[in-house]
Design an enzyme around this catalytic site. Structure first.
Site, PDB file in Angstrom:
ATOM      1  N   GLY D 201       0.800  -1.223   0.000  1.00  0.00           N
ATOM      2  CA  GLY D 201       0.000   0.000   0.000  1.00  0.00           C
ATOM      3  C   GLY D 201       0.825   1.261   0.000  1.00  0.00           C
ATOM      4  CG  LEU D 227      -1.672  -2.171  -5.189  1.00  0.00           C
ATOM      5  CD1 LEU D 227      -1.204  -1.493  -6.460  1.00  0.00           C
ATOM      6  CD2 LEU D 227      -2.500  -1.224  -4.343  1.00  0.00           C
ATOM      7  CG  ASP D 228       1.830  -2.923  -3.633  1.00  0.00           C
ATOM      8  OD1 ASP D 228       2.358  -2.497  -4.675  1.00  0.00           O
ATOM      9  OD2 ASP D 228       1.376  -2.176  -2.753  1.00  0.00           O
ATOM     10  CB  ALA D 229      -0.227  -9.359  -4.807  1.00  0.00           C
TER      11      ALA D 229
END
Lengths: 284, 284, 284, 284
Positions: D201, D227-229
């Site tokens: 995040g 997101l961010d994964a």
């Protein structure tokens, strides 16, 4: 945000020194923001970095040095006084390899490093376009065995003319003369591409490869008359393996060189480095 | 879980070597579990570690060496053959400082390190109680200038009697004689308490402190006739600062020594170390 | 070598605190050996660790607490006072996996860690032989859902009986009840086998493998009522790659767990850890 | 120096795969320079990176793909073929913070990174002067909630027009839409300023400070819809302490972000990254 005063000092160790200085700040209505001290037990010497807020401080910047000097006399101290809003003037020296130069100028450009860079000096033309694109003056000062003394005088004049506070050797492949070094004592920061004292000299990655080490390093230090032997400011390392060729080591090493030099410059600019004999104290 | 065969080999580099070996395994119905190779470009030499499952493999353990030897002859290879279920026999030598000894024996005790330890040899009595509490024989073999040759013969006899495969010098403060070293070539693992080649010799932490380095290290290597100069297996480092006294460095360094020695022993036991000249290849 | 007094203190931040304390030591003829302070800018709280030599110090150990308390009242301080010659009494809790237990007991055995270990407590019999071989009492206290409350009372009684100062959970796979945790607030040190806050809970290496991280870690923290969420004392990491299986991660992780736990215990015993809310200050 | 071919491939695991491929190279008179393989034991899938010299190789670059495809059909392989003399075309996306952009462009400038950069795309004007000074086109494409879809189409068109091979998000603070992500699957490299999966995040340094971690990190990954994964390519960490404010963490973190992003781009350009599910294999 108000500005801070930063006092770097050292003197023979004795009882009561911290109290003396912290009371000095308190009595003039200063607020200590940070205090770091160290006693060198062998040398029986006390070192301190004292930073305090100037908000409501009773002494002006013109009065402060005299007040400190009075304290200093009583204790046989050497000291220097700085302010957090000072913007030091840094000259960068470079030869052909541009990676450290580009890194340090990028940090200035992105305002991560609060310095002025009035000029870059090089014994080669290679880095000129990039430096000038950033609006920084590029002085090419080629060095030969014959011209060395003369050219160094020219460089010293350039530094004086531009009021340079300190010099960064960003892979500058010339050995500076003793007069130059003396004039900028503890104000010339070099990056050496090995984990000193291992592999001093010209081809450290070749030596590291030949010895078969599993970790390579880089070392940033103040320049003294003894080649690659000045007080170490910062070092870092990275793993290598048998599968790394010398070229791979050079590639990995570049990242170390950039990083270790940048950290040393950062600590120097933050006034967090004190020199004690041939060693440094680097406060956190 | 079936067992694996592990072939370590090296030979002059030429085309087709990987194919030759992988076909050899395939044709005898083996399944390659892992293959790591390396070409030393300067020496023009090929190195390989080949591990394959023996499940359904067409050759027995008594047939396999001959089959490998036939391959080897065609390619001028040197080779050694191992099995994943072998449990090597390790002797540990120690002087007074017990930390590396205790660490390595703890790893054996917790079955993290699959070796037999038939005996510990020491030139001092200090570590006897702990070793014997673990049920391991402790042989005290004091060494003086006069007794050295004789005592080393005695040690060699002890190692032979206990079928020792390799020796770990866990801070053993005696220099082994050339005959001993030759007999256990690439089978004696030493831990040196500095980041070699920096600070060889007896008091590396003192030297590191005096030089003012910002990182200290430890180095594990095979012992050769040249003191602290054998092929490096593993190194690691830790940060120090001006506030670390020599005693602090010794304290921090102990953790490095333990760890670096344990990792080197682990790699050796996994048959992941190959020696090439004065360097090692350490596979992943 | 004389002994030192160590004062850990915190209070609302205001001007003059350092001077107050350093003068207190000076006026009683003490010599400050080390001073580390920190101001938490958000909480407006001042923290300090002050260590001074008791050589020629004007106050005895029985007089000192009252003198400190007087200072404390004026400034709303909380404080604790320690002496460098104290040997804290440490209980170790363990379940089946012995590696952290063996490591910490080895450090005691080699006198690297100056603590007394009056007892080891376990919910399993596995580690008994090794612990008893070292001459340490081993109390097996099995825990089931039904017996938990009762057994915890038994453990608390054992700790009281042996005057235990702090507890180390060396891979103890039971969750301690809130009463126990409250009684030993900031005196129970746990090792968690992940880089918290990533991968809390029971199987962090499995989670790390599934997520495909390139670095794994371990975390040592004080135990609070919230599982794996207490103030972090120390963390460290090691690289992994796609070629590391979960078993390889467990193997590499064990070294981290040992090291991170040992460093946390070391800092705790040196009285270098202060707790501020859910965070720690760990002095150098 | 001749050029090499690089084959990246994966297929269901079975016996004989390495032999098949190494024989293929040998039979066409190629010389294997490097072979790295991995078997994902859970997925029962085989992965390989095979690099061989094209000197004297029997197949031309136009013949090679067909020959590989024939092999591939027999084994259910997916594959891609590359050449060591290819110079990929890289677009860099940036928002306001310039440090990663400057670092990556400096590496291109010093020829450390062999890529073409036909354009930089930004939703802000801030970085324009520096980029243009380097002679690179700067396209400002501001994004609002309303304009997002339209502007992304414009960006996709720009990338197509400039034959961009892969995209680097150098602190680009916009979330890319699913269509964009799908079009550049495994070809968008992002840098996230935390040690994922900890602190995903927007404000990871704030979260890290609040949790009181002792180490912070940065993570480079391929962008996926989550997101961010996405699959992690590279991570690194640096120590922090209680004395580091959030601003200090941001400062230290910048170095990590630069370094971790640069390493991921380097590995990608070297064709050393393979994606397997949501994980990467990164060869040495």
């Amino acid at each position: 945000m108000t500005d801070n005063a930063i006092l770097l000092t050292s003197c023979p160790d004795k009882r009561g020194l911290i109290g003396t200085f912290s009371n000095f700040v308190f009595e003039h209505n200063g607020n200590i923001v940070n205090l770091e001290q160290h006693v060198d037990a062998e040398e029986q010497r006390f070192f301190m970095r004292l930073e305090w807020s100037l908000e409501d401080f009773a002494l002006t910047r013109s009065e402060l040095p005299n007040a400190v000097e009075q304290l200093a006399r009583n204790h046989g101290m050497s000291w220097s006084l700085h302010y957090s809003d000072e913007v030091p003037r840094m000259a960068v020296f470079v030869s052909r390899q541009s990676h450290c130069l580009l890194d340090i100028l990028s940090r200035v450009q992105s305002r991560e490093l609060a310095v002025e860079v009035p000029l870059v000096i090089s014994n080669h033309p290679d880095c000129r376009p990039f430096v000038e694109a950033l609006g920084i003056a590029y002085h090419e000062v080629p060095i030969s065995a014959d011209s060395k003394a003369e050219q160094e005088s020219r460089i010293i004049a350039l530094l004086a003319e531009h009021n340079v506070d300190f010099v960064v050797l960003a892979r500058y492949m010339q050995i500076l003369g003793p007069e130059f070094v003396a004039r900028f004592a503890n104000r010339i920061i070099n990056i050496h591409h090995s984990f000193l004292p291992a592999f001093p000299g010209a081809r450290p990655y070749h030596s590291a490869h030949e010895r078969g080490v599993k970790i390579i390093g880089a070392t940033s230090h103040y320049v003294t008359r003894d080649l690659d032997a000045g007080p170490i400011i910062e070092q870092d390392v990275i793993r290598v393996s048998h599968s790394d060729s010398i070229e791979d080591m050079v590639h990995k090493g570049r990242d170390l060189e950039r990083l270790v030099l940048a950290r040393a410059v950062w600590k120097h600019v933050q006034r967090k480095v004190l020199v004690s004999g041939n060693r440094t104290l680097v406060f956190t």
